[in-house]
Design an enzyme around this catalytic site. Structure first.
Site, PDB file in Angstrom:
ATOM      1  N   GLY A  11      37.639  52.449  52.241  1.00 27.13           N
ATOM      2  CA  GLY A  11      36.931  51.669  51.238  1.00 27.13           C
ATOM      3  C   GLY A  11      37.513  50.280  51.106  1.00 27.13           C
ATOM      4  N   ASP A  12      38.828  50.206  50.964  1.00 26.54           N
ATOM      5  CA  ASP A  12      39.499  48.914  50.834  1.00 26.54           C
ATOM      6  C   ASP A  12      39.334  48.053  52.077  1.00 26.54           C
ATOM      7  OD1 ASP A  12      40.737  48.298  48.374  1.00 26.54           O
ATOM      8  OD2 ASP A  12      42.241  49.841  48.683  1.00 26.54           O
ATOM      9  N   LEU A  13      39.750  48.584  53.220  1.00 29.47           N
ATOM     10  CA  LEU A  13      39.712  47.784  54.449  1.00 29.47           C
ATOM     11  C   LEU A  13      38.283  47.510  54.886  1.00 29.47           C
ATOM     12  CD1 LEU A  13      42.665  49.403  56.438  1.00 29.47           C
ATOM     13  CD2 LEU A  13      42.672  47.314  55.072  1.00 29.47           C
TER      14      LEU A  13
ATOM     15  N   GLY B  27      36.988  44.663  52.841  1.00 28.30           N
ATOM     16  CA  GLY B  27      37.545  43.408  53.323  1.00 28.30           C
ATOM     17  C   GLY B  27      36.844  42.911  54.574  1.00 28.30           C
TER      18      GLY B  27
END
Length: 408
Positions: free
Chosen positions: A184-186, A189
């Site tokens: 989710g984070d990467l 980004g």
């Protein structure tokens, strides 16, 4: 293209400069998704100015339970190369005025506050686009700027859970398992970076910047290509498969006599070679496994059929045998091997960065290899506020130039 980039191309600057040379990025983000996005832009040549709260800075500076030599965490170091740091208290009029001066010089701004916070700080798109109509402004949040979940706090774990990732990860019947890689984070980004570069190209045509809204949930859903397709096609929500694949079989980990390996016979040609390679040619004529559809439907049954065979040799022997036959296979490496082997060294997937406090430390390299204008480390991760005087001096110089340009 910014005026700086245009001027550099008109003055005969070297044509092997990194491709984003001349673009200025203001990184108002913290932790992972936003800093990762801005690092990708910096790796390709953008001038990334990391705007941090005084005293504390990016909260990742103090995270993680271990350190190397300095006070900044290895996690911060991993996500913030090729940036300069300036400390601004955006809760004060002075801090906001300095930010607005920076915005006048910027092409891109990235922030990942909860929706509504930037507006309170005078750092929202509506305010800043009036200062610089060419500004490309990217917001990364847990659930997006709109919708009934928009005000929920969002971390990668929550996005994986609510986006279905956890429901399809792990071993059937076992407790829930999240993806070890923070998809989710990467993912957010990377999607923000994709949106930003698309907007940069679009600005060449329109002359205007625009607003980009992406989230951890958007990323988790966007990466669920197989799982969402299976649900819509069957009406059943896909569950965890361990290491198996939703589209092909056999395509998973098996145990050799001394440990596990992976093998993927992902099409009919490979299946036929696979059967011969393991000394089980009779499986080619078994109607239960006639084609990939049959094998996927009987994935578990097929795995049970194969397991006794694989226990007759070591994992390394099976990998060597499959590779010699042309069937994709490999060992299951831990990170001590994954980060330190001949191929990874050849690909320069691990690099050394010189840092004023840490000395030399290892970091992941650049996954996209550009032949003519490759990415490079131009700056180590900055110390908190390291470039305050340098950046403020640049703004003063611009003010002086602007005053001289105004006719008396």
């Amino acid at each position: 293209m910014s005026e700086r980039a245009a001027n550099s191309s008109q003055t005969g600057a070297p044509d092997n400069l990194p491709p984003l040379t001349g673009l200025r990025v203001l990184d108002l983000s913290q932790v992972m998704a936003g800093p990762f996005c801005c690092m990708l832009l910096g790796d390709m040549g953008a001038d990334v100015i990391k705007v941090e709260p005084p005293g504390t800075g990016d909260q990742t500076r103090k995270s993680m339970g271990f350190r190397m030599k300095g006070e900044d965490s290895p996690g911060f170091l991993a996500l913030n190369r090729n940036k300069r740091s300036i400390t601004l208290d955006l809760k004060t009029p002075e801090g906001q005025r300095t930010l607005h001066k920076l915005v006048e010089t910027a092409d891109i701004l990235v922030e990942n506050s909860r929706p509504g916070v930037s507006k309170k700080l005078g750092a929202d798109f509506e305010t800043l686009s009036r200062i610089n109509p060419r500004l490309i402004y990217a917001s990364i949040s847990g659930f997006g700027q709109t919708g009934p979940w928009s005000q929920r706090p969002g971390f990668d774990l929550i996005a994986q859970a609510m986006g279905g990732v956890i429901s399809g990860t792990g071993i059937p019947g076992a407790e829930p398992v999240k993806s070890g890689i923070p998809v989710g984070d990467l993912g957010a980004g990377m999607f923000a970076c994709y949106g930003i570069l698309s907007a940069v190209i679009g600005r060449e045509r329109t002359g205007k910047g625009q607003y980009i809204d992406t989230s951890l949930l958007d990323a988790a859903l966007a990466l669920s290509v197989w799982e969402s397709t299976e649900y819509w096609a069957t009406g059943k929500s896909p569950g965890p498969l361990g290491t198996a694949n939703r589209m092909s079989a056999p395509y998973q980990a098996f145990a050799g006599s001394d440990g596990y390996f992976v093998v993927g016979a992902a099409n009919q040609k490979l299946w036929l070679i696979f059967c011969d390679a393991i000394g089980r040619p009779e499986l080619k004529d078994d109607p239960r496994y006639a084609d990939n559809i049959d094998r996927v439907q009987r994935r578990g049954e097929l795995a049970d059929e194969l397991r006794p065979t694989f226990l007759t040799r070591t994992a390394e022997e099976w990998v060597d045998l499959f590779l010699s036959a042309g069937v994709p296979a490999g060992p299951i490496n831990d990170y001590s091997v994954a980060l330190d082997n001949e191929h990874v060294h050849h690909r320069k997937a691990v690099i050394d960065i010189e840092h004023p406090v840490e000395g030399s430390f290892k970091a992941l390299g650049f996954p996209a290899k550009l032949s003519h204008t490759p990415a490079a480390v131009r700056r180590p991760p900055p110390l908190l506020g390291q470039h305050n005087e340098e950046i403020l001096a640049e703004l003063d110089l611009i003010d002086q130039q602007n005053r001289k340009a105004v006719p008396v």
